[in-house]
Design a protein around this motif. Structure first.
Motif, mmCIF file in Angstrom:
data_model
loop_
_atom_site.group_PDB
_atom_site.id
_atom_site.type_symbol
_atom_site.label_atom_id
_atom_site.label_comp_id
_atom_site.label_asym_id
_atom_site.label_seq_id
_atom_site.Cartn_x
_atom_site.Cartn_y
_atom_site.Cartn_z
ATOM 1 N N LEU A 88 -42.218 9.522 20.236
ATOM 2 C CA LEU A 88 -40.608 9.492 20.149
ATOM 3 C C LEU A 88 -40.110 9.509 18.896
ATOM 4 O O LEU A 88 -40.470 8.880 17.798
ATOM 5 N N GLY A 89 -39.285 10.456 18.728
ATOM 6 C CA GLY A 89 -38.205 10.556 17.312
ATOM 7 C C GLY A 89 -37.008 10.087 17.578
ATOM 8 O O GLY A 89 -36.474 10.225 18.723
ATOM 9 N N SER A 90 -36.511 9.794 16.604
ATOM 10 C CA SER A 90 -35.008 9.425 16.420
ATOM 11 C C SER A 90 -34.451 9.338 15.126
ATOM 12 O O SER A 90 -34.975 9.007 14.079
ATOM 13 N N GLU A 91 -33.189 9.712 15.293
ATOM 14 C CA GLU A 91 -32.261 9.423 14.039
ATOM 15 C C GLU A 91 -32.018 7.986 13.887
ATOM 16 O O GLU A 91 -32.064 7.216 14.842
ATOM 17 N N GLN A 92 -31.713 7.743 12.663
ATOM 18 C CA GLN A 92 -31.385 6.144 12.468
ATOM 19 C C GLN A 92 -29.961 5.891 13.218
ATOM 20 O O GLN A 92 -29.235 6.890 13.107
ATOM 21 N N CYS A 93 -29.990 4.885 14.018
ATOM 22 C CA CYS A 93 -28.687 4.422 14.600
ATOM 23 C C CYS A 93 -27.960 5.576 15.340
ATOM 24 O O CYS A 93 -26.717 5.918 15.000
ATOM 25 N N VAL A 94 -28.549 6.100 16.298
ATOM 26 C CA VAL A 94 -28.181 7.002 17.061
ATOM 27 C C VAL A 94 -26.960 6.529 18.135
ATOM 28 O O VAL A 94 -27.028 5.369 18.482
ATOM 29 N N ALA A 95 -25.688 7.158 18.262
ATOM 30 C CA ALA A 95 -24.757 6.516 19.058
ATOM 31 C C ALA A 95 -24.942 6.535 20.643
ATOM 32 O O ALA A 95 -25.484 7.325 21.161
ATOM 33 N N GLY A 96 -24.995 5.434 21.032
ATOM 34 C CA GLY A 96 -25.015 4.927 22.457
ATOM 35 C C GLY A 96 -26.245 4.645 23.091
ATOM 36 O O GLY A 96 -26.402 4.651 24.220
ATOM 37 N N VAL A 97 -27.341 4.686 22.249
ATOM 38 C CA VAL A 97 -28.784 4.675 22.925
ATOM 39 C C VAL A 97 -29.341 3.694 22.061
ATOM 40 O O VAL A 97 -29.696 3.565 20.892
ATOM 41 N N PRO A 98 -29.506 2.417 22.609
ATOM 42 C CA PRO A 98 -29.932 1.246 21.985
ATOM 43 C C PRO A 98 -31.819 1.325 22.119
ATOM 44 O O PRO A 98 -32.436 0.683 23.094
ATOM 45 N N VAL A 99 -32.205 2.207 21.057
ATOM 46 C CA VAL A 99 -33.915 2.552 21.143
ATOM 47 C C VAL A 99 -34.418 1.417 21.227
ATOM 48 O O VAL A 99 -35.476 1.441 22.080
ATOM 49 N N ALA A 100 -34.487 0.206 20.254
ATOM 50 C CA ALA A 100 -35.383 -0.672 20.460
ATOM 51 C C ALA A 100 -35.520 -1.521 22.010
ATOM 52 O O ALA A 100 -36.378 -1.791 22.254
ATOM 53 N N GLN A 101 -34.220 -1.749 22.317
ATOM 54 C CA GLN A 101 -34.170 -2.281 23.560
ATOM 55 C C GLN A 101 -34.861 -1.349 24.758
ATOM 56 O O GLN A 101 -35.309 -1.676 25.878
ATOM 57 N N LEU A 102 -34.488 -0.193 24.655
ATOM 58 C CA LEU A 102 -35.015 0.888 25.638
ATOM 59 C C LEU A 102 -36.683 0.749 25.430
ATOM 60 O O LEU A 102 -37.409 0.665 26.478
ATOM 61 N N LEU A 103 -37.214 0.996 24.295
ATOM 62 C CA LEU A 103 -38.659 0.876 24.018
ATOM 63 C C LEU A 103 -39.317 -0.344 24.663
ATOM 64 O O LEU A 103 -40.312 -0.346 25.218
ATOM 65 N N ALA A 104 -38.518 -1.502 24.233
ATOM 66 C CA ALA A 104 -39.116 -2.930 24.903
ATOM 67 C C ALA A 104 -39.236 -2.896 26.286
ATOM 68 O O ALA A 104 -40.104 -3.448 27.075
ATOM 69 N N ALA A 105 -38.154 -2.372 26.924
ATOM 70 C CA ALA A 105 -38.160 -2.160 28.493
ATOM 71 C C ALA A 105 -39.287 -1.367 28.899
ATOM 72 O O ALA A 105 -40.044 -1.764 29.863
ATOM 73 N N PHE A 106 -39.585 -0.385 28.351
ATOM 74 C CA PHE A 106 -40.512 0.721 28.763
ATOM 75 C C PHE A 106 -42.024 0.098 28.541
ATOM 76 O O PHE A 106 -42.705 0.228 29.389
ATOM 77 N N ARG A 107 -42.339 -0.622 27.479
ATOM 78 C CA ARG A 107 -43.409 -1.269 27.008
ATOM 79 C C ARG A 107 -43.654 -2.370 28.366
ATOM 80 O O ARG A 107 -44.740 -2.528 28.877
#
Length: 312
Positions: A95-114
């Protein structure tokens, strides 16, 4: 042409060093060198320029690199697709991501995915939107969360996720801090700006908005991280135009709304390969993102306007 030859070639191209690549691949350096020579003989072209300190790609090597990465990505996707049919999601999610993208809680999303897919190895890297788009198109990333970029037909598609207004951050002692009305680019014409690298989404939005308004601006302080930007603004060294959710990251700063036009919306998208090339892990992550209840409405979690993700 054997797959291991391509794997060896890509590793050397990435590390620009035979010894480091051999250590990463857990093969002997002599075996790695022999593999590269075999590939060069088959292609009838040198792939690397070798020096005592590093190796660099020749023109032929650069031409091969993109194709080799796509082939290896397709092979990985084939293995993962078979595993998915058998009911088990395995492999790697890159996964790639810009820092602090708007509207997407990346860490929370990845934790749920794991939690849902513990057998999938998660890899993540941060970069600007243009670079992330190239990585997805080349098959080096499964998907990326970034500012909108132009889709690339056969190699890249863009799925809208959310949008968010931009805001001006300044020191509470700055002359703009007491400004009562919406700010327009012309109101900031004489300011010194703190901003990100030109490839970052917030910088792209701001550059576009000021260019559309015919206003030149001076970016004297360019940073590569959010906290560095906030620190500089906190010391009254400049002002910054950033997505609105940044205002919650530093309570000591003054946030001023920027007049909304077609050019000052930060739009977050998911960058993906064409549907037939999307990995099972990427499809699973997008499906999870689409299940807003599992993440507390990810499309609007940081104040953005959610948009349907659709199918991956």
């Amino acid at each position: 042409m054997e797959l291991r030859h391509l794997q060896h070639f890509v590793a050397v191209a990435e590390d620009q060093h035979f010894t480091r690549a051999a250590e990463r691949l857990v093969v002997s350096q002599s075996g790695l060198s022999a593999s590269i020579r075999a590939l060069e003989r088959e292609l009838r072209a040198p792939l690397f320029v070798r020096t005592t300190r590093r190796v660099t790609l020749t023109e032929a090597g650069r031409a091969l690199l993109g194709e080799a990465e796509r082939i290896l990505a397709q092979v990985r996707a084939a293995h993962e697709a078979v595993a998915a049919v058998q009911g088990v999601l395995r492999g790697t999610l890159s996964l790639g991501s810009e820092q602090c993208v708007a509207g997407v809680p990346v860490a929370q999303l990845l934790a749920a995915f794991r939690r849902l897919h513990p057998d999938v190895e998660i890899r993540m890297r941060q970069a600007g939107s243009g670079e992330l788009a190239e990585e997805v198109a080349a098959g080096r990333l499964d998907l990326a969360f970034a500012y909108r970029v132009q889709p690339d037909g056969d190699r890249l598609r863009s799925v809208p996720l959310s949008s968010e207004p931009m805001t001006v951050l300044c020191h509470p002692g700055h002359r703009l801090a007491g400004h009562g009305a919406l700010l327009a680019p012309r109101d900031l014409a004489d300011e010194v700006f703190v901003d990100f690298h030109p490839d970052w989404g917030p910088r792209r939005v701001t550059d576009t908005a000021f260019a559309a308004a015919g206003v030149r601006r001076t970016v004297a302080l360019e940073v590569q991280d959010v906290h560095g930007l906030l620190d500089l603004v906190d010391e009254n060294l400049g002002v910054a135009v950033v997505p609105r959710h940044f205002r919650h990251k530093r309570a000591s700063l003054t946030s001023l709304p920027l007049a909304e036009t077609d050019h000052v919306e930060y739009e977050t998208v998911a960058l993906l390969p064409p549907p037939q090339a999307a990995s099972p892990a990427a499809r699973a992550l997008m499906a999870l993102l689409d299940t807003a209840g599992a993440l507390g409405q990810p499309g609007s979690a940081r104040g953005g306007t959610p948009r349907g993700t659709g199918s991956a």
